[in-house]
Scaffold this active site. Sequence first.
Site, PDB file in Angstrom:
ATOM      1  N   GLU A  35      -6.835  15.566 -19.968  1.00 61.02           N
ATOM      2  CA  GLU A  35      -7.107  14.968 -19.456  1.00 61.02           C
ATOM      3  C   GLU A  35      -6.420  14.440 -18.345  1.00 61.02           C
ATOM      4  O   GLU A  35      -4.818  14.267 -18.944  1.00 61.02           O
ATOM      5  CB  GLU A  35      -8.034  13.505 -19.334  1.00 61.02           C
ATOM      6  CG  GLU A  35      -8.935  13.780 -19.905  1.00 61.02           C
ATOM      7  CD  GLU A  35      -9.546  12.492 -20.770  1.00 61.02           C
ATOM      8  OE1 GLU A  35     -10.207  12.294 -20.535  1.00 61.02           O
ATOM      9  OE2 GLU A  35      -8.799  11.580 -20.821  1.00 61.02           O
ATOM     10  N   CYS A  93      -1.162  10.320 -14.549  1.00 59.50           N
ATOM     11  CA  CYS A  93      -0.207  10.812 -15.887  1.00 59.50           C
ATOM     12  C   CYS A  93      -1.325  11.405 -16.441  1.00 59.50           C
ATOM     13  O   CYS A  93      -1.700  12.112 -16.479  1.00 59.50           O
ATOM     14  CB  CYS A  93      -1.279   8.991 -17.207  1.00 59.50           C
ATOM     15  SG  CYS A  93      -1.349   8.889 -18.651  1.00 59.50           S
ATOM     16  N   CYS A  97      -5.149  14.168 -30.773  1.00 60.42           N
ATOM     17  CA  CYS A  97      -3.258  13.623 -30.410  1.00 60.42           C
ATOM     18  C   CYS A  97      -3.838  13.726 -32.813  1.00 60.42           C
ATOM     19  O   CYS A  97      -4.803  12.849 -32.727  1.00 60.42           O
ATOM     20  CB  CYS A  97      -2.942  12.320 -29.867  1.00 60.42           C
ATOM     21  SG  CYS A  97      -1.694  11.613 -31.247  1.00 60.42           S
ATOM     22  N   CYS A 138      -4.186   6.027 -33.143  1.00 61.53           N
ATOM     23  CA  CYS A 138      -3.723   4.832 -32.845  1.00 61.53           C
ATOM     24  C   CYS A 138      -4.907   3.795 -33.006  1.00 61.53           C
ATOM     25  O   CYS A 138      -6.296   4.601 -32.467  1.00 61.53           O
ATOM     26  CB  CYS A 138      -2.938   4.524 -31.815  1.00 61.53           C
ATOM     27  SG  CYS A 138      -1.014   5.359 -32.121  1.00 61.53           S
ATOM     28  N   CYS A 149      -6.990   4.255 -29.902  1.00 60.01           N
ATOM     29  CA  CYS A 149      -6.953   4.876 -28.658  1.00 60.01           C
ATOM     30  C   CYS A 149      -7.761   5.732 -28.764  1.00 60.01           C
ATOM     31  O   CYS A 149      -8.247   6.418 -29.748  1.00 60.01           O
ATOM     32  CB  CYS A 149      -5.567   5.344 -29.030  1.00 60.01           C
ATOM     33  SG  CYS A 149      -5.336   6.884 -27.596  1.00 60.01           S
ATOM     34  N   CYS A 207      -7.870   6.314 -22.391  1.00 57.91           N
ATOM     35  CA  CYS A 207      -7.853   8.143 -23.049  1.00 57.91           C
ATOM     36  C   CYS A 207      -8.072   8.677 -23.525  1.00 57.91           C
ATOM     37  O   CYS A 207      -8.731   7.852 -24.855  1.00 57.91           O
ATOM     38  CB  CYS A 207      -5.997   7.665 -23.329  1.00 57.91           C
ATOM     39  SG  CYS A 207      -5.401   9.230 -23.768  1.00 57.91           S
TER      40      CYS A 207
HETATM   41  S1  SF4 Z   1      -1.959   6.415 -28.365  1.00 58.17           S
HETATM   42 FE1  SF4 Z   1      -3.123   7.876 -28.491  1.00 58.17          FE
HETATM   43  S2  SF4 Z   1      -2.446   9.689 -27.560  1.00 58.17           S
HETATM   44 FE2  SF4 Z   1      -0.624   7.675 -27.873  1.00 58.17          FE
HETATM   45  S3  SF4 Z   1      -0.460   8.494 -29.953  1.00 58.17           S
HETATM   46 FE3  SF4 Z   1      -1.931   7.107 -30.273  1.00 58.17          FE
HETATM   47  S4  SF4 Z   1      -3.023   8.334 -30.646  1.00 58.17           S
HETATM   48 FE4  SF4 Z   1      -1.971   9.773 -29.420  1.00 58.17          FE
END
Ligand code: SF4
Length: 368
Positions: A105, A124, A131, A135, A138, A359
Site C-alpha cells: 500500500e 507514504c 512486516c 508491533c 499495527c 497501515c
Molecule cells: S509499525 Fe507495523 S510496519 Fe512498522 S515496524 Fe511495526 S509492525 Fe512493521
Amino acid sequence: MFEYSDNRFQIKPSTKKQIKSTSYDELLDYLRSAGEEKYRADQILHEIFINRATDFKQMTQLPKHLRNMLSDVFEITSIELEEKRVSADGSIKFLFSLADRQFIEAVYMPWANDDGEVERSTLCISTMSGCPVGCAFCATGTLGFKKNLTPSEIIDQIFIVERELGTKINNVVLMGMGEPLLNYDNVVRAISLLADEKTKVISRRKITLSTSGIAPRIRQLAHSPYPPKLAISLHATTNGTRNKIMPIAQSFDLSSLMDAVEYYYRQTKMKITYEYIPFDGINDTLEDAERLRKIAQRVPSRVNFIPFNDISFTKPQGISLELKPSPPQRVAQIAEYLRSHKIAVIVRDSFGRDIEAACGQLALSREQ
Ligand code: SF4
C-alpha cells in the site's frame, strides 16, 4: 512471465536485471564491458527517471543498437495499481500488486492552504510486503513477513502515484508496510536513485525514513550516500512499556536507540522526528510527558502525536486488546507540556478514516 508446471501456472523468475534497481556505477560497468561511452549512463537514467520510459523502444536518446543490447540484459518491470480509494479528507490510498501477487500500500496525503489549494503533498510508501516486527498496534504486523521490496518496487509507488494524480510528490515517507532498516540494501539503493542529482526525483531532505529502532542500522544509515531525514517510532518512554508493544525493543533498548539517534544527528545535522501514538493509561501519563521531554531534548527534534487507527478487524490478542486511544484532552495536555519546554509538537489528525487507512488494512482485507 508465467510457465505451466505442477498443473498450474507459476511465475517464472526472469534472468534479466531490473533497470530501475540498477545503480549508476553498475550501469557504468555494464557500458564499459559493452564497449559503450560513459555518458550513456546519464542518458539511461534520464530516460528512466525523468522521461519515465516504460519500454527500451521509448529511449530515443539512445542509438538503436544500444536499446537492443539493453533489452537483452535488463527489463523495465512495474508493480500494478489494483485499487485506489479516495477519502473525504482528500487523502488517497493506493493498493498495488507485485509480480508474485503480494499486496502493498501507499497513502497520498495533501496539505491544503487556507484557500483550500494543495500546497504540498506527502506520499507514504512501503518497503516490504508484510512486516516481521509485529508491533502490537499495527495491522501490517499481523500479516507477518512476506518479502522485501526491490528498489524498483519502492520507486514504482512514487512513479505510479505521480502518473495517476498528474502531480509531483513533494515529500516521501518510508513509513508504510515494513521496517525499512530490515530491508537496508534495497532501501538505501532506492533512496540513492531517487535523490541522485541525475534523476532529480526528490531531494534526500524531502525523504523521511521511519524506523521502529534498529540501532546499528541507524548508525550505518548516517554514512549512506544520501542520508534521509530520520523518524523514530517511539510510542513509549520506558523499556518495560516499549518491550510490550514493540517486540523489536527487546533487541535494542531505549539507551542504545537514543545513542544511535544522537549519532545520526551529529553526522547529518538533520532534526529527528519522534512518532508517538498515545494509548489510554499505557504511555500517556505526566511521567511519560517528562521522559518524552528528556528524550526530545537530547538532540534537536520534534514530536508527532499520531492517532491510533482501529485494528479490531485484525482480531487482536494479548496486549493489542488493551490498546485504546488516549482522550484528546490528555494528548493536548502532554503536547502543551512539551511546548512549554520549547519542543516542536504536532498533533496529527488521522487521514482517511473512511477508506481503511490503518497501515496494512487494505492489503490484509485483499488477502483475506
Ligand atoms: S509499525 Fe507495523 S510496519 Fe512498522 S515496524 Fe511495526 S509492525 Fe512493521
